[in-house]
Design an enzyme around this catalytic site. Structure first.
Site, PDB file in Angstrom:
ATOM      1  N   SER A   1      89.019  51.382  10.137  1.00  0.00           N
ATOM      2  CA  SER A   1      87.735  51.142  10.809  1.00  0.00           C
ATOM      3  C   SER A   1      87.114  52.442  11.279  1.00  0.00           C
ATOM      4  O   SER A   1      85.900  52.559  11.340  1.00  0.00           O
ATOM      5  CB  SER A   1      87.933  50.299  12.063  1.00  0.00           C
ATOM      6  OG  SER A   1      88.517  49.092  11.773  1.00  0.00           O
TER       7      SER A   1
ATOM      8  N   HIS B   1      86.327  48.367   3.788  1.00  0.00           N
ATOM      9  CA  HIS B   1      86.375  47.945   5.189  1.00  0.00           C
ATOM     10  C   HIS B   1      85.924  46.502   5.332  1.00  0.00           C
ATOM     11  O   HIS B   1      84.728  46.198   5.279  1.00  0.00           O
ATOM     12  CB  HIS B   1      85.512  48.884   6.039  1.00  0.00           C
ATOM     13  CG  HIS B   1      85.597  48.601   7.488  1.00  0.00           C
ATOM     14  ND1 HIS B   1      84.509  48.601   8.331  1.00  0.00           N
ATOM     15  CD2 HIS B   1      86.655  48.270   8.280  1.00  0.00           C
ATOM     16  CE1 HIS B   1      84.896  48.299   9.555  1.00  0.00           C
ATOM     17  NE2 HIS B   1      86.189  48.090   9.544  1.00  0.00           N
TER      18      HIS B   1
ATOM     19  N   GLU C   1      82.296  47.002   3.724  1.00  0.00           N
ATOM     20  CA  GLU C   1      81.782  48.363   3.550  1.00  0.00           C
ATOM     21  C   GLU C   1      82.676  49.080   2.535  1.00  0.00           C
ATOM     22  O   GLU C   1      83.898  49.140   2.707  1.00  0.00           O
ATOM     23  CB  GLU C   1      81.803  49.116   4.881  1.00  0.00           C
ATOM     24  CG  GLU C   1      80.756  48.583   5.862  1.00  0.00           C
ATOM     25  CD  GLU C   1      80.781  49.269   7.226  1.00  0.00           C
ATOM     26  OE1 GLU C   1      79.706  49.518   7.782  1.00  0.00           O
ATOM     27  OE2 GLU C   1      81.895  49.534   7.738  1.00  0.00           O
TER      28      GLU C   1
ATOM     29  N   ASN D   1      80.436  49.590  12.621  1.00  0.00           N
ATOM     30  CA  ASN D   1      81.085  49.919  13.896  1.00  0.00           C
ATOM     31  C   ASN D   1      80.320  50.984  14.665  1.00  0.00           C
ATOM     32  O   ASN D   1      80.258  50.963  15.888  1.00  0.00           O
ATOM     33  CB  ASN D   1      82.526  50.377  13.674  1.00  0.00           C
ATOM     34  CG  ASN D   1      83.450  49.190  13.471  1.00  0.00           C
ATOM     35  OD1 ASN D   1      83.124  48.077  13.877  1.00  0.00           O
ATOM     36  ND2 ASN D   1      84.575  49.404  12.817  1.00  0.00           N
TER      37      ASN D   1
HETATM   38  P1  NAD Z   1      97.854  44.755  12.868  1.00  0.00           P
HETATM   39  O1  NAD Z   1      98.555  45.553  13.868  1.00  0.00           O
HETATM   40  O2  NAD Z   1      97.460  43.358  13.209  1.00  0.00           O
HETATM   41  O3  NAD Z   1      98.715  44.689  11.530  1.00  0.00           O
HETATM   42  C1  NAD Z   1      99.302  45.790  10.932  1.00  0.00           C
HETATM   43  C2  NAD Z   1     100.510  45.324  10.151  1.00  0.00           C
HETATM   44  O4  NAD Z   1     101.020  46.444   9.451  1.00  0.00           O
HETATM   45  C3  NAD Z   1     101.633  44.782  11.036  1.00  0.00           C
HETATM   46  O5  NAD Z   1     102.015  43.489  10.588  1.00  0.00           O
HETATM   47  C4  NAD Z   1     102.749  45.784  10.838  1.00  0.00           C
HETATM   48  O6  NAD Z   1     104.043  45.188  10.858  1.00  0.00           O
HETATM   49  C5  NAD Z   1     102.434  46.352   9.463  1.00  0.00           C
HETATM   50  N1  NAD Z   1     103.014  47.647   9.212  1.00  0.00           N
HETATM   51  C6  NAD Z   1     103.190  48.682  10.049  1.00  0.00           C
HETATM   52  N2  NAD Z   1     103.757  49.700   9.390  1.00  0.00           N
HETATM   53  C7  NAD Z   1     103.959  49.304   8.120  1.00  0.00           C
HETATM   54  C8  NAD Z   1     104.525  49.913   6.969  1.00  0.00           C
HETATM   55  N3  NAD Z   1     104.993  51.148   7.016  1.00  0.00           N
HETATM   56  N4  NAD Z   1     104.563  49.192   5.828  1.00  0.00           N
HETATM   57  C9  NAD Z   1     104.093  47.920   5.787  1.00  0.00           C
HETATM   58  N5  NAD Z   1     103.566  47.303   6.855  1.00  0.00           N
HETATM   59  C10 NAD Z   1     103.496  47.990   7.998  1.00  0.00           C
HETATM   60  O7  NAD Z   1      96.571  45.619  12.448  1.00  0.00           O
HETATM   61  P2  NAD Z   1      95.175  45.095  11.937  1.00  0.00           P
HETATM   62  O8  NAD Z   1      94.335  44.692  13.091  1.00  0.00           O
HETATM   63  O9  NAD Z   1      95.373  44.150  10.822  1.00  0.00           O
HETATM   64  O10 NAD Z   1      94.526  46.441  11.387  1.00  0.00           O
HETATM   65  C11 NAD Z   1      94.906  46.997  10.163  1.00  0.00           C
HETATM   66  C12 NAD Z   1      93.877  47.998   9.711  1.00  0.00           C
HETATM   67  O11 NAD Z   1      92.626  47.319   9.561  1.00  0.00           O
HETATM   68  C13 NAD Z   1      93.604  49.117  10.692  1.00  0.00           C
HETATM   69  O12 NAD Z   1      93.322  50.278   9.970  1.00  0.00           O
HETATM   70  C14 NAD Z   1      92.378  48.654  11.453  1.00  0.00           C
HETATM   71  O13 NAD Z   1      91.608  49.722  11.950  1.00  0.00           O
HETATM   72  C15 NAD Z   1      91.633  47.950  10.360  1.00  0.00           C
HETATM   73  N6  NAD Z   1      90.696  46.919  10.803  1.00  0.00           N
HETATM   74  C16 NAD Z   1      91.012  46.081  11.824  1.00  0.00           C
HETATM   75  C17 NAD Z   1      90.103  45.109  12.208  1.00  0.00           C
HETATM   76  C18 NAD Z   1      90.450  44.153  13.310  1.00  0.00           C
HETATM   77  O14 NAD Z   1      89.520  43.529  13.861  1.00  0.00           O
HETATM   78  N7  NAD Z   1      91.710  43.941  13.620  1.00  0.00           N
HETATM   79  C19 NAD Z   1      88.880  44.990  11.558  1.00  0.00           C
HETATM   80  C20 NAD Z   1      88.589  45.849  10.488  1.00  0.00           C
HETATM   81  C21 NAD Z   1      89.516  46.816  10.134  1.00  0.00           C
END
Ligand code: NAD
Length: 692
Positions: free
Chosen positions: A431, A452, A464, A502
Site C-alpha cells: 500500500s 494494489h 491500482e 491512499n
Molecule cells: P496480514 O497481516 O493480514 O497478512 C499477512 C500474512 O502474511 C499473514 O497471514 C502472515 O502469516 C503471512 N506471512 C508473513 N510472513 C510470511 C512469509 N515469509 N511467507 C508467507 N507468508 C507470510 O496483512 P494484510 O493486511 O493482508 O496486508 C498484506 C499486504 O497488503 C501489505 O503489503 C499491505 O500493505 C497490503 N494491503 C493491505 C490492505 C488492508 O486493508 N489490509 C489493503 C491493501 C493492501
C-alpha cells in the site's frame, strides 16, 4: 463464408429460419413453416445488443410487414449468445438534450405500443440478461419465455434515471405493483427463479425445447387488440399508503436531492398508477427531466469512466496460474477471487491456521457471490493451500501479500527469484512502500510491478497497477488484462507514495481524526460526510480499514511526501499502542464488539461548511497533486479511481469533477482560507493552476 465455429455458435440458439434471413439493420426476420414470425435482434458490429433509436426504427419497419400480413404468432429474441439486450444505448442518452430526448422517447413508445397492439400473440424469448430497455421490449410482448439462467432488471436508477420506455407502467401492470416498484427502485437483477415467481417470466425452458415451448405459448395466447391489456393496479388511497412506505425505505438509503430518480418513480406510480395512458405520458416527461439533472449526467459519466478503465486491455494476460504469498486479510481474498474467476491458484503462508481460514473465507465468498454448488466446488478445487510454496515455480503471476515490511518482502523475493519460472510476473500488493525500493536487487526488475487491491478484495472493484522505473510496459498491459479477466477495473499508477487512492484518502481520514481530537463528535463528522454523499463516514472507515494500517500509511506518507501532511493525532497513536485498532479488535473510535459500530445515542449531526471543506477539499487537493505529478494519466482516471475504490459520492462525479462544479477559483480560495486558519496542510497545490 461462415466458419464452422460461427455456424455452431449460431446454432446454439434456436433461431430457425431467421438466422438464414439477411440482416436488415439491427434485425433479421423470417417465418417458420408453422406461420410463426421470428424477429431476431442482432445489432451489427457488437457482441451485445443494446436498444437504440435505430433498433426501434427497424422494429417499426418490421411491424409494417406484420400488420399487413399477420402471422400466427410472433417471437422476439436475440441472436447474441451473450444475452437478450443490455438496455438502452447510453451513448444515445448522453448526447440527448431536453426536447430532443422527449421526442425520441415518444417515437420509441409508439413502436412498443404498436408491438403490444399487434393482432397476434407475441412472445419474447430471453436468454442471458434483458436489462432496461431490453426488458421494456420484452414487456411489450404478451408473454416471456426464459431460457434457464436468464435474468431481468431495471438498472436505470444507478444512472440517476428510472425506466423510460414503458417499463414503469408495463411492469406495475404485469406483476404485483409493489414487487415491480421494489425491482425498479433497487436497480437489482432478478434471476430466473425469482423472475418466474414474480410473474415476469411465464415459463422457463431449455434451448432444445424452445421451439415446442414457443408453439405451445402461442397456441395458448389469444390474439389481442389495442387496449385489451389487464391493468392490475390498486386504488389511489392504497397506492398512497404504499408510496409513503416506499419513500421512507428509499430515504434510509439515499437523499432526494442527491438521487432524485427513485423519488420521481414513486411519484409516477402514486399519481398515475391506475391510468396507464397518463402514466406513460408522465414517464416520458419525468425521464426527460431526470436526464438533465447533474446526478444523471455524473452517473452516466461514471458509467463511461468504468468502460474507459476496462478498455485498451484487449490482449490476453496469459495468466492462468496465480500464486499468492501471504494468506492474511488481503491474500486470502485475492486468492479466492482469482479462483472464482477461473484461475488456478496456489496460496502459501507460514501459518497453517491462516491457510485454513483462507479456505473457509473462500467458501464464504462463493456464497456471497451466489455461486451454485458445482461452481462453488470448482472454484474451491482451483484454490490450493500450498504451505511449502511449491506453486510459485509454475505460476504465471506471483502476488505477494505479506505484512508491510520492505526487508521481509525483499527476502521473500530473493527466494522466489530462485524458483519462479522465466517470464513469470512478480507483483506486490504493497500500500505504501515504494516499488523501486522493493525492486532493488531483483534479478528481473522488468517483470516486477505493483498490484494494489483494496480491502475487501472480493468486493472492491478497483486495482491500482503500479509501475516502477524498470517495469516493462508489456508486463503492465498483461496485469491490466488480468484485472479485466477477473472482473476488476485497473488504473495505472506511477510509483509515488500511496499511489493515488491512499495518497488522496489519507489526508481526509487524518483530518477526520484531528477533528475528533479537537472535540467534534465522531458521529457529527461521519454524518457530515454521509450527508455529502459518501457511503460511510471517515471515522467509521478508519476503524474499518484498521487504525494500525492507517497509522502505518500516514507515517509512510509523512516521511516520503514533499508536501505537509496533517499531523498524526496523538489519540490515533495511543489507540494503536493499546491494541484498539478498530473493527478487527472490537474497539476503535467506535465500539465494534457487536460487529457494527455503536453510535452514541442522541449525538446530533453538526453540519458546517468548514467541516465539510476541511475533509473533502483536503482530498481534492491531494488528487490535484497526484495529477500534477503524473501519478495517473488524467483527471478522468482520478474521478473513476476515487469513485470505484472509495465510493466518493458518485452523483458528484468524483473529486475533480466536484471541484470543477464548485469552481476552481472558489475551491483554491477556500483552501487558502483553511490554510490561514488551520495550517499549511491546506495550502493549495500548484497543480490547481494547470486545471483551469
Ligand atoms: P496480514 O497481516 O493480514 O497478512 C499477512 C500474512 O502474511 C499473514 O497471514 C502472515 O502469516 C503471512 N506471512 C508473513 N510472513 C510470511 C512469509 N515469509 N511467507 C508467507 N507468508 C507470510 O496483512 P494484510 O493486511 O493482508 O496486508 C498484506 C499486504 O497488503 C501489505 O503489503 C499491505 O500493505 C497490503 N494491503 C493491505 C490492505 C488492508 O486493508 N489490509 C489493503 C491493501 C493492501
Amino acid at each position: 463464408m461462415r466458419s464452422v465455429a460461427d455456424h455452431l455458435d449460431a446454432n446454439r440458439l434456436e433461431l430457425g429460419r431467421a438466422w438464414e434471413a439477411a440482416r436488415k439493420g439491427h434485425w433479421r426476420m423470417a417465418r417458420d413453416p408453422g406461420g410463426i414470425a421470428w424477429l431476431v435482434l442482432d445489432r451489427p458490429g457488437s457482441g451485445t445488443n443494446t436498444v437504440s433509436a435505430e433498433t426501434l426504427e427497424g422494429l417499426d419497419r418490421l411491424l409494417d410487414a406484420l400488420e399487413a400480413d399477420p402471422p400466427r404468432g410472433c417471437v422476439i429474441r436475440s441472436a447474441k449468445p451473450g444475452g437478450f439486450a443490455a438496455g438502452a444505448d447510453i451513448n444515445d442518452l448522453a448526447e440527448l438534450a431536453g426536447d430532443e430526448a422527449e421526442a425520441l422517447l415518444r417515437r420509441g413508445h409508439a413502436v412498443l405500443d404498436r408491438l403490444e397492439a399487434l393482432g397476434c400473440p407475441t412472445v419474447a424469448v430471453i436468454h442471458g440478461a434483458a436489462l432496461g430497455a431490453g426488458l421494456e421490449l420484452a414487456l411489450a410482448c404478451d408473454s416471456r419465455i426464459a431460457i434457464k439462467g436468464a435474468s431481468v432488471g431495471f438498472p436505470e436508477v444507478r444512472l440517476g434515471l428510472h425506466p423510460g420506455l414503458g417499463g414503469t407502467f408495463r411492469l406495475t401492470a404485469l406483476i404485483a405493483p409493489d414487487e415491480a416498484m421494489t425491482l425498479m427502485l433497487a436497480g437489482n437483477t432478478a434471476h430466473t427463479a425469482k423472475a418466474l415467481s414474480l410473474g415476469i417470466f411465464d415459463e422457463v425452458t431449455e434451448e432444445r425445447h424452445l421451439a415446442a415451448a414457443v408453439r405451445a405459448a402461442i397456441d395458448a395466447l389469444p390474439g389481442r387488440g389495442l387496449g385489451a391489456v389487464e391493468w392490475v393496479l390498486g386504488t389511489a388511497p392504497g397506492r398512497a399508503v404504499a408510496a409513503r412506505r416506499m419513500r421512507s425505505t428509499i430515504a434510509e438509503k439515499v437523499r432526494e436531492d442527491h438521487y432524485p430518480a427513485p423519488y420521481r418513480l414513486i411519484d409516477l406510480w402514486e399519481n398515475h398508477g391506475g391510468d396507464p395512458a397518463k402514466m406513460q405520458e408522465a414517464e416520458i416527461a419525468s425521464f426527460a427531466k431526470l436526464l438533465k439533472t447533474d446526478t444523471a449526467k455524473n452517473l452516466v459519466r461514471a458509467f463511461f469512466l468504468r468502460q474507459q478503465l476496462k478498455r485498451g486491455h484487449d490482449a490476453e494476460s496469459r495468466i492462468k496460474h496465480v500464486h499468492v504469498v501471504g494468506a492474511g486479510e488481503m491474500g486470502r481474498e485475492i486468492a479466492a477471487w482469482a479462483a472464482i474467476k477461473g484461475c488456478r491458484v496456489t496460496l502459501s503462508d507460514l501459518s497453517l491456521d491462516a491457510l485454513g481460514s483462507a479456505v473457509r473465507k473462500a467458501a464464504e465468498i462463493c456464497e456471497t457471490e451466489h455461486l451454485d454448488p458445482p461452481e462453488k466446488r470448482d472454484a474451491l478445487d482451483r484454490m490450493m493451500p500450498d504451505p511449502n510454496g511449491y506453486g510459485a515455480a509454475c505460476a504465471d503471476l506471483v502476488i505477494e501479500a505479506v505484512p508491510e515490511d520492505a526487508e521481509l518482502k525483499r527476502k521473500i523475493y530473493d527466494k522466489l527469484g530462485r524458483t519462479m519460472k522465466k517470464g513469470a510476473i512478480l507483483a506486490s500488493n504493497t500500500s505504501s512502500l515504494r516499488l523501486a525500493v522493493l525492486a532493488d536487487g531483483l534479478a528481473d526488475p522488468a517483470n516486477f510491478a505493483g498490484l494494489h487491491f483494496f480491502n475487501p478484495a472480493s468486493r472492491m472493484q478497483l486495482i491500482e497497477v503500479g509501475a516502477q522505473g524498470a517495469t516493462d510496459d508489456v508486463i503492465l498491459d498483461r496485469l491490466a488484462a488480468f484485472c479485466r479477466e477477473i472482473d476488476r477495473l485497473p488504473v495505472r499508477v506511477a510509483d509515488e507514495p500511496g499511489f493515488l487512492v491512499n495518497r488522496a484518502l489519507m489526508p481526509y481520514l487524518l483530518e477526520a481524526l484531528i477533528l475528533v481530537e479537537e472535540g467534534v463528535d465522531r458521529e457529527a463528522i461521519d454524518a457530515a460526510m454521509l450527508d455529502f454523499g459518501m457511503p460511510m463516514g471517515p471515522v467509521t472507515l478508519a476503524d474499518q480499514i484498521g487504525l494500525d494500517i492507517c497509522l502505518d500509511v500516514a507515517k509512510s506518507l509523512t516521511d516520503q511526501l514533499d508536501r505537509p501532511m496533517p499531523e498524526i493525532p496523538r489519540r490515533l497513536r495511543d489507540m494503536v499502542e493499546k491494541g484498539n485498532t478498530g473493527k478487527k479488535a472490537g474497539q476503535g473510535f467506535y465500539d465494534w464488539s457487536s460487529g457494527t459500530p455503536e453510535p452514541k445515542a442522541g449525538a446530533d449531526a453538526v453540519l458546517s461548511r468548514d467541516l465539510t471543506d476541511r475533509l473533502i477539499l483536503a482530498m481534492c487537493d491531494a488528487c490535484v497533486e497526484c495529477l500534477r505529478k503524473g501519478v495517473v494519466r488524467n483527471a478522468d482516471d482520478i474521478d473513476a479511481a476515487m469513485i470505484f475504490a472509495t465510493g466518493f459520492a458518485p452523483f458528484r462525479g468524483g473529486p475533480i469533477r466536484y471541484a470543477r462544479s464548485r469552481g476552481l477559483a472558489e475551491v483554491r480560495a477556500r483552501l487558502l482560507k483553511l490554510s490561514d486558519k488551520h495550517g499549511p496542510r491546506f495550502r493549495p497545490d500548484e497543480g490547481w493552476a494547470d486545471l483551469d
